[in-house]
Design a protein around this motif. Structure first.
Motif, mmCIF file in Angstrom:
data_model
loop_
_atom_site.group_PDB
_atom_site.id
_atom_site.type_symbol
_atom_site.label_atom_id
_atom_site.label_comp_id
_atom_site.label_asym_id
_atom_site.label_seq_id
_atom_site.Cartn_x
_atom_site.Cartn_y
_atom_site.Cartn_z
ATOM 1 N N GLN A 1 0.818 -1.219 0.000
ATOM 2 C CA GLN A 1 0.000 0.000 0.000
ATOM 3 C C GLN A 1 0.850 1.266 0.000
ATOM 4 O O GLN A 1 0.313 2.353 -0.199
ATOM 5 C CB GLN A 1 -0.878 0.049 1.264
ATOM 6 C CG GLN A 1 -1.911 -1.048 1.360
ATOM 7 C CD GLN A 1 -2.638 -0.975 2.697
ATOM 8 O OE1 GLN A 1 -2.045 -1.140 3.750
ATOM 9 N NE2 GLN A 1 -3.931 -0.686 2.620
ATOM 10 N N ILE A 2 2.143 1.153 0.287
ATOM 11 C CA ILE A 2 2.976 2.334 0.476
ATOM 12 C C ILE A 2 3.999 2.431 -0.658
ATOM 13 O O ILE A 2 5.058 1.807 -0.618
ATOM 14 C CB ILE A 2 3.728 2.290 1.833
ATOM 15 C CG1 ILE A 2 2.783 1.886 2.974
ATOM 16 C CG2 ILE A 2 4.415 3.620 2.115
ATOM 17 C CD1 ILE A 2 1.681 2.880 3.260
ATOM 18 N N ALA A 3 3.669 3.220 -1.648
ATOM 19 C CA ALA A 3 4.606 3.419 -2.757
ATOM 20 C C ALA A 3 5.749 4.316 -2.295
ATOM 21 O O ALA A 3 5.575 5.141 -1.389
ATOM 22 C CB ALA A 3 3.876 4.075 -3.923
ATOM 23 N N ASP A 4 6.910 4.139 -2.906
ATOM 24 C CA ASP A 4 8.028 5.015 -2.590
ATOM 25 C C ASP A 4 7.617 6.466 -2.865
ATOM 26 O O ASP A 4 7.073 6.775 -3.922
ATOM 27 C CB ASP A 4 9.227 4.629 -3.468
ATOM 28 C CG ASP A 4 10.504 4.556 -2.672
ATOM 29 O OD1 ASP A 4 10.524 3.892 -1.634
ATOM 30 O OD2 ASP A 4 11.484 5.178 -3.101
ATOM 31 N N GLY A 5 7.820 7.342 -1.905
ATOM 32 C CA GLY A 5 7.492 8.754 -2.078
ATOM 33 C C GLY A 5 6.085 9.141 -1.660
ATOM 34 O O GLY A 5 5.752 10.319 -1.643
ATOM 35 N N ALA A 6 5.254 8.149 -1.301
ATOM 36 C CA ALA A 6 3.885 8.461 -0.871
ATOM 37 C C ALA A 6 3.900 8.986 0.565
ATOM 38 O O ALA A 6 4.730 8.577 1.384
ATOM 39 C CB ALA A 6 3.010 7.215 -0.962
ATOM 40 N N LEU A 7 2.995 9.902 0.878
ATOM 41 C CA LEU A 7 2.825 10.424 2.241
ATOM 42 C C LEU A 7 1.456 9.938 2.707
ATOM 43 O O LEU A 7 0.429 10.484 2.303
ATOM 44 C CB LEU A 7 2.896 11.951 2.238
ATOM 45 C CG LEU A 7 4.233 12.531 1.796
ATOM 46 C CD1 LEU A 7 4.112 14.028 1.498
ATOM 47 C CD2 LEU A 7 5.301 12.293 2.852
ATOM 48 N N VAL A 8 1.447 8.915 3.539
ATOM 49 C CA VAL A 8 0.217 8.193 3.828
ATOM 50 C C VAL A 8 -0.231 8.438 5.274
ATOM 51 O O VAL A 8 0.562 8.257 6.205
ATOM 52 C CB VAL A 8 0.444 6.674 3.604
ATOM 53 C CG1 VAL A 8 -0.796 5.880 3.918
ATOM 54 C CG2 VAL A 8 0.911 6.428 2.181
ATOM 55 N N PRO A 9 -1.491 8.833 5.482
ATOM 56 C CA PRO A 9 -1.988 8.983 6.850
ATOM 57 C C PRO A 9 -2.318 7.616 7.450
ATOM 58 O O PRO A 9 -2.994 6.810 6.818
ATOM 59 C CB PRO A 9 -3.262 9.825 6.675
ATOM 60 C CG PRO A 9 -3.703 9.561 5.280
ATOM 61 C CD PRO A 9 -2.478 9.217 4.476
ATOM 62 N N VAL A 10 -1.805 7.351 8.644
ATOM 63 C CA VAL A 10 -2.142 6.110 9.356
ATOM 64 C C VAL A 10 -2.392 6.474 10.818
ATOM 65 O O VAL A 10 -2.078 7.590 11.259
ATOM 66 C CB VAL A 10 -1.011 5.044 9.260
ATOM 67 C CG1 VAL A 10 -0.793 4.616 7.816
ATOM 68 C CG2 VAL A 10 0.282 5.539 9.882
ATOM 69 N N GLU A 11 -2.942 5.528 11.561
ATOM 70 C CA GLU A 11 -3.156 5.728 12.994
ATOM 71 C C GLU A 11 -2.606 4.542 13.756
ATOM 72 O O GLU A 11 -2.695 3.398 13.287
ATOM 73 C CB GLU A 11 -4.640 5.893 13.292
ATOM 74 C CG GLU A 11 -5.175 7.196 12.744
ATOM 75 C CD GLU A 11 -6.507 7.604 13.365
ATOM 76 O OE1 GLU A 11 -7.257 8.289 12.663
ATOM 77 O OE2 GLU A 11 -6.768 7.239 14.519
ATOM 78 N N ALA A 12 -2.036 4.820 14.919
ATOM 79 C CA ALA A 12 -1.541 3.756 15.788
ATOM 80 C C ALA A 12 -1.652 4.234 17.222
ATOM 81 O O ALA A 12 -1.201 5.337 17.547
ATOM 82 C CB ALA A 12 -0.087 3.423 15.452
ATOM 83 N N GLY A 13 -2.271 3.418 18.058
ATOM 84 C CA GLY A 13 -2.403 3.763 19.471
ATOM 85 C C GLY A 13 -3.102 5.100 19.703
ATOM 86 O O GLY A 13 -2.756 5.826 20.627
ATOM 87 N N GLY A 14 -4.021 5.456 18.831
ATOM 88 C CA GLY A 14 -4.742 6.718 18.967
ATOM 89 C C GLY A 14 -3.983 7.923 18.425
ATOM 90 O O GLY A 14 -4.483 9.042 18.471
#
Ligand code: FES
Length: 109
Positions: free
Chosen positions: A11-24
């Motif tokens: 899901q994470i292409a080189d150069g992508a800026l991806v929003p994710v969540e972890a532990g709130g």
């Protein structure tokens, strides 16, 4: 520290800026030349969304006032600027360790 699965490697292409969540926590996950980095998503200056910024090598540039932060250390590489007015970036970015296990990406939180 707990590691939380945040994405699959595909899901994470080189150069992508991806929003994710972890532990709130709302995080930015990116990959630069095959290496993953996770940081806080909000710019420490005035809260710009770094997922809408730009990569510059191993750094991310905030979309609002162009502060630049090193993804490896969280350090400030360039302070924010509004037109000709220089400002201070209050602090660097919180950074989080990233592990790739199999096809999954985990962030330590
Ligand atoms: S909010 Fe990011 S540089 Fe101002």
């Amino acid at each position: 520290m707990d590691y939380v699965k945040v994405a699959s490697a595909g899901q994470i292409a080189d150069g992508a800026l991806v929003p994710v969540e972890a532990g709130g926590e709302k995080l930015l996950l990116t990959r630069v030349r095959g290496t993953y980095y996770a940081t806080q998503r909000k710019c420490p200056h005035l809260g710009g969304n770094l997922c809408k910024g730009k990569l510059d090598g191993e750094a991310v540039v905030c979309p609002l006032h162009k502060a630049k932060f090193d993804l490896r250390t969280g350090g400030v590489e360039r302070d924010p600027k509004l037109l000709f007015i220089g400002m201070k970036a209050k602090s660097g970015l919180r950074i989080y360790p990233v592990k790739e296990m199999g096809d999954d990406i985990y962030v330590g939180i």
